[in-house]
Design a protein around this motif. Structure first.
Motif, PDB file in Angstrom:
ATOM      1  N   UNK A  86       0.862  -1.128   0.014  1.00  0.00           N
ATOM      2  CA  UNK A  86       0.047  -0.079  -0.141  1.00  0.00           C
ATOM      3  C   UNK A  86       0.913   1.166   0.166  1.00  0.00           C
ATOM      4  N   UNK A  87       0.408   2.253  -0.814  1.00  0.00           N
ATOM      5  CA  UNK A  87       1.556   3.496  -1.177  1.00  0.00           C
ATOM      6  C   UNK A  87       0.544   4.421  -1.656  1.00  0.00           C
ATOM      7  N   UNK A  88       0.359   5.778  -0.784  1.00  0.00           N
ATOM      8  CA  UNK A  88      -0.516   6.682  -1.137  1.00  0.00           C
ATOM      9  C   UNK A  88       0.003   7.934  -0.485  1.00  0.00           C
ATOM     10  N   UNK A 101       7.660  26.878  -0.081  1.00  0.00           N
ATOM     11  CA  UNK A 101       8.093  25.534   0.382  1.00  0.00           C
ATOM     12  C   UNK A 101       6.774  24.921   0.919  1.00  0.00           C
ATOM     13  N   UNK A 102       6.749  23.676   0.644  1.00  0.00           N
ATOM     14  CA  UNK A 102       5.479  22.769   0.993  1.00  0.00           C
ATOM     15  C   UNK A 102       5.981  21.224   1.238  1.00  0.00           C
ATOM     16  N   UNK A 103       5.469  20.486   2.123  1.00  0.00           N
ATOM     17  CA  UNK A 103       5.758  19.118   2.588  1.00  0.00           C
ATOM     18  C   UNK A 103       4.443  18.511   2.554  1.00  0.00           C
ATOM     19  N   UNK A 104       4.614  17.394   2.016  1.00  0.00           N
ATOM     20  CA  UNK A 104       3.563  16.321   1.796  1.00  0.00           C
ATOM     21  C   UNK A 104       4.161  14.895   2.144  1.00  0.00           C
ATOM     22  N   UNK A 105       3.231  14.122   2.971  1.00  0.00           N
ATOM     23  CA  UNK A 105       3.625  12.983   3.474  1.00  0.00           C
ATOM     24  C   UNK A 105       3.048  11.928   2.646  1.00  0.00           C
ATOM     25  N   UNK A 106       3.850  11.049   2.751  1.00  0.00           N
ATOM     26  CA  UNK A 106       3.366   9.519   1.907  1.00  0.00           C
ATOM     27  C   UNK A 106       3.399   8.469   2.930  1.00  0.00           C
ATOM     28  N   UNK A 107       2.273   7.573   2.682  1.00  0.00           N
ATOM     29  CA  UNK A 107       2.342   6.352   3.700  1.00  0.00           C
ATOM     30  C   UNK A 107       2.582   4.963   2.931  1.00  0.00           C
ATOM     31  N   UNK A 139      11.787  10.783  -0.155  1.00  0.00           N
ATOM     32  CA  UNK A 139      11.927   9.566  -0.018  1.00  0.00           C
ATOM     33  C   UNK A 139      12.534   8.789  -1.389  1.00  0.00           C
ATOM     34  N   UNK A 140      12.330   9.383  -2.567  1.00  0.00           N
ATOM     35  CA  UNK A 140      12.700   8.955  -3.870  1.00  0.00           C
ATOM     36  C   UNK A 140      14.455   8.858  -3.822  1.00  0.00           C
ATOM     37  N   UNK A 141      15.027   9.494  -2.997  1.00  0.00           N
ATOM     38  CA  UNK A 141      16.509   9.616  -2.968  1.00  0.00           C
ATOM     39  C   UNK A 141      16.945   8.415  -2.703  1.00  0.00           C
ATOM     40  N   UNK A 142      16.230   7.512  -1.917  1.00  0.00           N
ATOM     41  CA  UNK A 142      17.008   6.345  -1.203  1.00  0.00           C
ATOM     42  C   UNK A 142      16.063   4.944  -1.583  1.00  0.00           C
ATOM     43  N   UNK A 143      16.783   3.882  -1.294  1.00  0.00           N
ATOM     44  CA  UNK A 143      16.289   2.523  -1.477  1.00  0.00           C
ATOM     45  C   UNK A 143      15.754   2.316   0.141  1.00  0.00           C
ATOM     46  N   UNK A 144      14.764   1.673   0.422  1.00  0.00           N
ATOM     47  CA  UNK A 144      14.255   1.329   1.773  1.00  0.00           C
ATOM     48  C   UNK A 144      13.937  -0.368   1.677  1.00  0.00           C
ATOM     49  N   UNK A 148       7.864  -7.606   6.839  1.00  0.00           N
ATOM     50  CA  UNK A 148       6.705  -7.932   6.466  1.00  0.00           C
ATOM     51  C   UNK A 148       5.467  -7.229   7.329  1.00  0.00           C
ATOM     52  N   UNK A 149       4.549  -6.348   6.867  1.00  0.00           N
ATOM     53  CA  UNK A 149       3.607  -5.552   7.679  1.00  0.00           C
ATOM     54  C   UNK A 149       4.112  -4.592   8.315  1.00  0.00           C
ATOM     55  N   UNK A 150       5.268  -3.835   8.074  1.00  0.00           N
ATOM     56  CA  UNK A 150       5.756  -2.589   8.407  1.00  0.00           C
ATOM     57  C   UNK A 150       5.056  -1.466   7.716  1.00  0.00           C
ATOM     58  N   UNK A 151       4.938  -0.368   8.311  1.00  0.00           N
ATOM     59  CA  UNK A 151       4.524   0.705   7.847  1.00  0.00           C
ATOM     60  C   UNK A 151       5.388   1.933   7.996  1.00  0.00           C
ATOM     61  N   UNK A 152       5.453   2.805   7.134  1.00  0.00           N
ATOM     62  CA  UNK A 152       6.305   3.964   7.189  1.00  0.00           C
ATOM     63  C   UNK A 152       5.589   5.513   6.606  1.00  0.00           C
ATOM     64  N   UNK A 153       6.041   6.587   7.128  1.00  0.00           N
ATOM     65  CA  UNK A 153       5.648   7.655   6.704  1.00  0.00           C
ATOM     66  C   UNK A 153       6.759   8.529   6.087  1.00  0.00           C
ATOM     67  N   UNK A 154       6.793   8.932   4.780  1.00  0.00           N
ATOM     68  CA  UNK A 154       7.956   9.594   4.207  1.00  0.00           C
ATOM     69  C   UNK A 154       7.613  11.087   3.879  1.00  0.00           C
ATOM     70  N   UNK A 155       8.082  11.988   3.950  1.00  0.00           N
ATOM     71  CA  UNK A 155       8.012  13.440   3.487  1.00  0.00           C
ATOM     72  C   UNK A 155       8.739  13.580   2.249  1.00  0.00           C
ATOM     73  N   UNK A 156       8.034  14.632   1.542  1.00  0.00           N
ATOM     74  CA  UNK A 156       8.672  15.200   0.297  1.00  0.00           C
ATOM     75  C   UNK A 156       8.472  16.565   0.633  1.00  0.00           C
TER      76      UNK A 156
END
Length: 192
Positions: A86-88, A101-107, A139-144, A148-156
């Motif tokens: 799941x990615x949104x 400047x703006x910040x948007x979070x992705x789950x 988050x597109x600058x790095x590989x993650x 299994x089942x782990x969730x993260x929030x990343x900013x742009x």
């Protein structure tokens, strides 16, 4: 003059010269701070702290003159995932002034029963917008690697360059998340 007396006199002259050099070095070191302040002021690069200037942070913060307040740009956010996760984005769109400047979070959630390594790739519509979309943190600058089942929030964290052509009023930022170094699932409707 005897040789011993001459050597003694030469030694005293040398000690005197060394004392003068030591005093000059101490004086120069002591004078460096005022000299530095005068040079910075003369060159217009005054980097004194707020407490030395006698002002508060609010008074000293200059307005961002690079923001184009005469227009608004709509930025739409899209997320695609090639795989079972799941990615949104947390917001689908926002409006901002170019230069703001703006910040948007992705789950992101790994819904697979295994650990995976993944990376996002960005694309822009219209394609010319990519030249004016400046990401400061992404988050597109790095590989993650996610378990299994782990969730993260990343900013742009980004801004749209004020030089964006005026006819571009909407930018779509689309991320596609790919698994890195693992098996890709079969394409939908494709046979094995």
């Amino acid at each position: 003059m005897p040789l011993a007396a001459r050597a003694r006199q030469d030694q005293l002259v040398m000690v005197g010269k060394l004392l003068v050099i030591t005093a000059l070095m101490f004086g120069f070191g002591y004078a460096l701070v005022p000299i530095y302040r005068h040079i910075c002021t003369a060159l217009g690069i005054n980097v004194l702290s707020l407490s030395e200037r006698g002002g508060s942070a609010a008074e000293a913060a200059p307005a961002n003159t690079q923001v184009d307040t005469s227009r608004m740009v709509t930025v739409e956010f899209d997320a695609n995932a090639r795989g079972l996760w799941s990615f949104k984005p947390e917001v689908r769109s926002l409006q901002l002034h170019p230069g703001q400047m703006a910040t948007v979070m992705y789950d992101f959630t790994n819904t697979q029963p295994r650990t995976l390594a993944a990376q996002a790739i960005a694309s822009y519509a219209p394609s010319v917008a990519g030249n004016y979309f400046e990401k400061l943190q992404c988050f597109c600058f790095n590989e993650y690697t996610l378990k299994a089942g782990e969730s993260r929030r990343w900013p742009v964290v980004f801004y749209v360059d004020p030089k964006l052509p005026r006819d571009v009023t909407t930018i779509t930022l689309s991320y596609t998340f790919f698994e890195v170094g693992g098996k890709l699932p079969p394409a939908p409707g494709g046979g094995a």
